[in-house]
Design a protein around this motif. Sequence first.
Motif, PDB file in Angstrom:
ATOM      1  N   MET A   1       0.947  -1.375   0.137  1.00 56.62           N
ATOM      2  CA  MET A   1       0.146   0.098   0.062  1.00 56.62           C
ATOM      3  C   MET A   1       1.002   1.219   0.094  1.00 56.62           C
ATOM      4  O   MET A   1       2.012   1.455   0.851  1.00 56.62           O
ATOM      5  CB  MET A   1      -0.868   0.145   1.374  1.00 56.62           C
ATOM      6  N   PRO A   2       0.656   2.243  -0.726  1.00 54.90           N
ATOM      7  CA  PRO A   2       1.286   3.601  -0.757  1.00 54.90           C
ATOM      8  C   PRO A   2       1.337   4.371   0.103  1.00 54.90           C
ATOM      9  O   PRO A   2       1.649   5.509   0.226  1.00 54.90           O
ATOM     10  CB  PRO A   2       0.869   3.910  -2.315  1.00 54.90           C
ATOM     11  N   TYR A   3       0.474   4.251   1.275  1.00 56.70           N
ATOM     12  CA  TYR A   3       0.010   5.124   2.368  1.00 56.70           C
ATOM     13  C   TYR A   3       1.148   5.524   3.582  1.00 56.70           C
ATOM     14  O   TYR A   3       2.008   4.322   3.670  1.00 56.70           O
ATOM     15  CB  TYR A   3      -1.135   4.971   2.872  1.00 56.70           C
ATOM     16  N   ARG A   4       1.416   6.497   3.913  1.00 57.43           N
ATOM     17  CA  ARG A   4       2.424   6.659   4.996  1.00 57.43           C
ATOM     18  C   ARG A   4       2.048   6.244   6.343  1.00 57.43           C
ATOM     19  O   ARG A   4       2.855   5.838   7.101  1.00 57.43           O
ATOM     20  CB  ARG A   4       2.447   8.202   5.274  1.00 57.43           C
ATOM     21  N   ALA A   5       0.787   5.909   6.644  1.00 57.06           N
ATOM     22  CA  ALA A   5       0.192   5.009   7.752  1.00 57.06           C
ATOM     23  C   ALA A   5       0.677   3.810   7.895  1.00 57.06           C
ATOM     24  O   ALA A   5       0.344   2.997   8.832  1.00 57.06           O
ATOM     25  CB  ALA A   5      -1.342   5.329   7.715  1.00 57.06           C
ATOM     26  N   CYS A   6       1.184   3.128   6.639  1.00 55.41           N
ATOM     27  CA  CYS A   6       1.170   1.666   6.500  1.00 55.41           C
ATOM     28  C   CYS A   6       2.572   1.414   7.447  1.00 55.41           C
ATOM     29  O   CYS A   6       2.693   0.211   8.013  1.00 55.41           O
ATOM     30  CB  CYS A   6       1.708   1.351   5.346  1.00 55.41           C
ATOM     31  N   CYS A   7       3.625   2.157   7.651  1.00 58.29           N
ATOM     32  CA  CYS A   7       4.876   2.055   8.445  1.00 58.29           C
ATOM     33  C   CYS A   7       4.664   1.787   9.857  1.00 58.29           C
ATOM     34  O   CYS A   7       4.742   0.875  10.202  1.00 58.29           O
ATOM     35  CB  CYS A   7       5.717   3.065   8.198  1.00 58.29           C
ATOM     36  N   PRO A   8       3.894   2.503  10.476  1.00 57.86           N
ATOM     37  CA  PRO A   8       3.397   2.598  12.113  1.00 57.86           C
ATOM     38  C   PRO A   8       2.683   1.434  12.234  1.00 57.86           C
ATOM     39  O   PRO A   8       2.796   0.675  13.278  1.00 57.86           O
ATOM     40  CB  PRO A   8       3.133   3.751  12.418  1.00 57.86           C
ATOM     41  N   ILE A   9       1.718   0.987  11.265  1.00 58.10           N
ATOM     42  CA  ILE A   9       0.707   0.041  11.459  1.00 58.10           C
ATOM     43  C   ILE A   9       1.534  -1.234  11.268  1.00 58.10           C
ATOM     44  O   ILE A   9       1.407  -2.530  12.122  1.00 58.10           O
ATOM     45  CB  ILE A   9      -0.452   0.067  10.388  1.00 58.10           C
ATOM     46  N   PHE A  10       2.479  -1.222  10.263  1.00 56.77           N
ATOM     47  CA  PHE A  10       3.213  -2.603  10.153  1.00 56.77           C
ATOM     48  C   PHE A  10       4.079  -2.901  11.599  1.00 56.77           C
ATOM     49  O   PHE A  10       4.143  -3.964  11.976  1.00 56.77           O
ATOM     50  CB  PHE A  10       4.223  -2.413   8.908  1.00 56.77           C
ATOM     51  N   LYS A  11       4.638  -1.945  12.110  1.00 55.83           N
ATOM     52  CA  LYS A  11       5.460  -2.085  13.276  1.00 55.83           C
ATOM     53  C   LYS A  11       4.495  -2.836  14.424  1.00 55.83           C
ATOM     54  O   LYS A  11       4.817  -3.478  15.115  1.00 55.83           O
ATOM     55  CB  LYS A  11       6.033  -0.852  13.766  1.00 55.83           C
ATOM     56  N   LEU A  12       3.209  -2.163  14.647  1.00 59.64           N
ATOM     57  CA  LEU A  12       2.399  -2.690  15.496  1.00 59.64           C
ATOM     58  C   LEU A  12       1.966  -3.972  15.251  1.00 59.64           C
ATOM     59  O   LEU A  12       1.662  -4.897  15.980  1.00 59.64           O
ATOM     60  CB  LEU A  12       1.169  -1.663  15.473  1.00 59.64           C
ATOM     61  N   VAL A  13       1.639  -4.481  14.074  1.00 59.98           N
ATOM     62  CA  VAL A  13       1.466  -5.678  13.820  1.00 59.98           C
ATOM     63  C   VAL A  13       2.438  -6.665  13.965  1.00 59.98           C
ATOM     64  O   VAL A  13       2.085  -7.902  14.707  1.00 59.98           O
ATOM     65  CB  VAL A  13       0.761  -5.701  12.247  1.00 59.98           C
ATOM     66  N   TYR A  14       3.704  -6.225  13.538  1.00 59.79           N
ATOM     67  CA  TYR A  14       5.018  -7.089  14.032  1.00 59.79           C
ATOM     68  C   TYR A  14       5.052  -7.248  15.694  1.00 59.79           C
ATOM     69  O   TYR A  14       5.426  -8.286  16.027  1.00 59.79           O
ATOM     70  CB  TYR A  14       5.921  -6.684  13.360  1.00 59.79           C
ATOM     71  N   SER A  15       4.920  -6.224  16.459  1.00 58.98           N
ATOM     72  CA  SER A  15       4.683  -6.315  17.677  1.00 58.98           C
ATOM     73  C   SER A  15       3.935  -7.084  18.202  1.00 58.98           C
ATOM     74  O   SER A  15       4.129  -7.723  19.231  1.00 58.98           O
ATOM     75  CB  SER A  15       4.866  -4.668  18.277  1.00 58.98           C
ATOM     76  N   ALA A  16       2.594  -6.923  17.814  1.00 62.50           N
ATOM     77  CA  ALA A  16       1.380  -7.847  18.402  1.00 62.50           C
ATOM     78  C   ALA A  16       1.651  -9.427  18.148  1.00 62.50           C
ATOM     79  O   ALA A  16       1.472 -10.141  18.929  1.00 62.50           O
ATOM     80  CB  ALA A  16       0.256  -7.513  17.662  1.00 62.50           C
ATOM     81  N   VAL A  17       2.328  -9.763  16.969  1.00 61.66           N
ATOM     82  CA  VAL A  17       2.446 -10.966  16.658  1.00 61.66           C
ATOM     83  C   VAL A  17       3.713 -11.569  17.688  1.00 61.66           C
ATOM     84  O   VAL A  17       3.742 -12.713  18.023  1.00 61.66           O
ATOM     85  CB  VAL A  17       2.901 -11.231  15.125  1.00 61.66           C
ATOM     86  N   ALA A  18       4.766 -10.745  17.654  1.00 63.94           N
ATOM     87  CA  ALA A  18       5.953 -10.950  18.626  1.00 63.94           C
ATOM     88  C   ALA A  18       5.382 -11.502  20.267  1.00 63.94           C
ATOM     89  O   ALA A  18       5.858 -12.260  20.800  1.00 63.94           O
ATOM     90  CB  ALA A  18       6.929  -9.807  18.759  1.00 63.94           C
ATOM     91  N   ASN A  19       4.469 -10.341  20.470  1.00 59.08           N
ATOM     92  CA  ASN A  19       3.819 -10.327  21.716  1.00 59.08           C
ATOM     93  C   ASN A  19       3.019 -12.082  21.948  1.00 59.08           C
ATOM     94  O   ASN A  19       3.038 -12.658  22.928  1.00 59.08           O
ATOM     95  CB  ASN A  19       2.909  -9.328  22.224  1.00 59.08           C
ATOM     96  N   ALA A  20       2.298 -12.303  20.816  1.00 59.53           N
ATOM     97  CA  ALA A  20       1.525 -13.542  20.869  1.00 59.53           C
ATOM     98  C   ALA A  20       2.703 -14.629  20.650  1.00 59.53           C
ATOM     99  O   ALA A  20       2.250 -15.721  21.724  1.00 59.53           O
ATOM    100  CB  ALA A  20       0.705 -13.629  19.533  1.00 59.53           C
ATOM    101  N   SER A  21       3.751 -14.802  19.945  1.00 60.27           N
ATOM    102  CA  SER A  21       4.598 -15.746  19.996  1.00 60.27           C
ATOM    103  C   SER A  21       5.388 -16.140  21.561  1.00 60.27           C
ATOM    104  O   SER A  21       5.455 -17.042  21.975  1.00 60.27           O
ATOM    105  CB  SER A  21       5.336 -15.644  18.721  1.00 60.27           C
ATOM    106  N   TYR A  22       5.534 -14.944  22.053  1.00 60.83           N
ATOM    107  CA  TYR A  22       6.255 -14.851  23.193  1.00 60.83           C
ATOM    108  C   TYR A  22       5.323 -15.181  24.414  1.00 60.83           C
ATOM    109  O   TYR A  22       5.722 -16.147  25.241  1.00 60.83           O
ATOM    110  CB  TYR A  22       6.855 -13.589  23.612  1.00 60.83           C
ATOM    111  N   ASN A  23       4.068 -14.641  24.516  1.00 59.97           N
ATOM    112  CA  ASN A  23       3.408 -14.997  25.710  1.00 59.97           C
ATOM    113  C   ASN A  23       2.595 -16.369  25.592  1.00 59.97           C
ATOM    114  O   ASN A  23       2.425 -17.026  26.502  1.00 59.97           O
ATOM    115  CB  ASN A  23       2.405 -13.647  25.817  1.00 59.97           C
TER     116      ASN A  23
ATOM    117  N   ASN B   1       2.089 -20.325  16.985  1.00 59.03           N
ATOM    118  CA  ASN B   1       2.721 -20.179  15.435  1.00 59.03           C
ATOM    119  C   ASN B   1       2.222 -18.997  14.885  1.00 59.03           C
ATOM    120  O   ASN B   1       0.951 -18.680  14.832  1.00 59.03           O
ATOM    121  CB  ASN B   1       2.292 -21.527  14.807  1.00 59.03           C
ATOM    122  N   GLU B   2       3.102 -18.240  13.922  1.00 61.45           N
ATOM    123  CA  GLU B   2       2.714 -17.038  13.152  1.00 61.45           C
ATOM    124  C   GLU B   2       1.525 -17.358  12.216  1.00 61.45           C
ATOM    125  O   GLU B   2       0.712 -16.713  11.651  1.00 61.45           O
ATOM    126  CB  GLU B   2       3.808 -16.735  12.696  1.00 61.45           C
TER     127      GLU B   2
END
Length: 169
Positions: free
Chosen positions: A45-67, A71-72
């Motif tokens: 997607m070409p929007y500027r909002a994609c970068c922080p949302i991408f980081k949040l999705v990655y962080s949520a998945v890291a929380n799920a795999s740790y806590n 599996n992803e």
Amino acid sequence: MLEKRKIEVYALGQHIAMSAHKARRVIDQIRGRSYEETLIILELMPYRACCPIFKLVYSAVANASYNLGSNEANLIISKAEVNEGTTVKKFKPRARGRSYPIKRPTCHITIVVKDMSLTEYVEKNFLQWLRERLKKPKRLKKPKWKKKNKYTDLTYHDIYSNGGVWDKK
């Protein structure tokens, strides 16, 4: 008893410097999708909002795999919401000594990730618990209105003697 097990994990990003409307148009595209599909959508997607949302999705998945130890491949985005944050207000000097207000909106983004394999596990346990619960006979309780002391003492309150309307000056 039913075993209570956590199946959802979230990541929260606060005070992200962008409008909530611009973040919502990206969030609406990823809500309810799987983790891999979400990453592909956010990268293309070409929007500027994609970068922080991408980081949040990655962080949520890291929380799920740790806590949860999940599996992803089993993760989906169950809830994603954007709320308005505080607005940073500045004044820019203009011609003839005037000032021009500048408002920079911020937003809070919440990404909730759910593990589908744990959801199935909890649903099976719940159905098993419900079947066991229905097999046991219930003890019937007497209703509250069928008690031994049917009549209770009533006290008479007089508004003149108990600090009623006329005591106030």
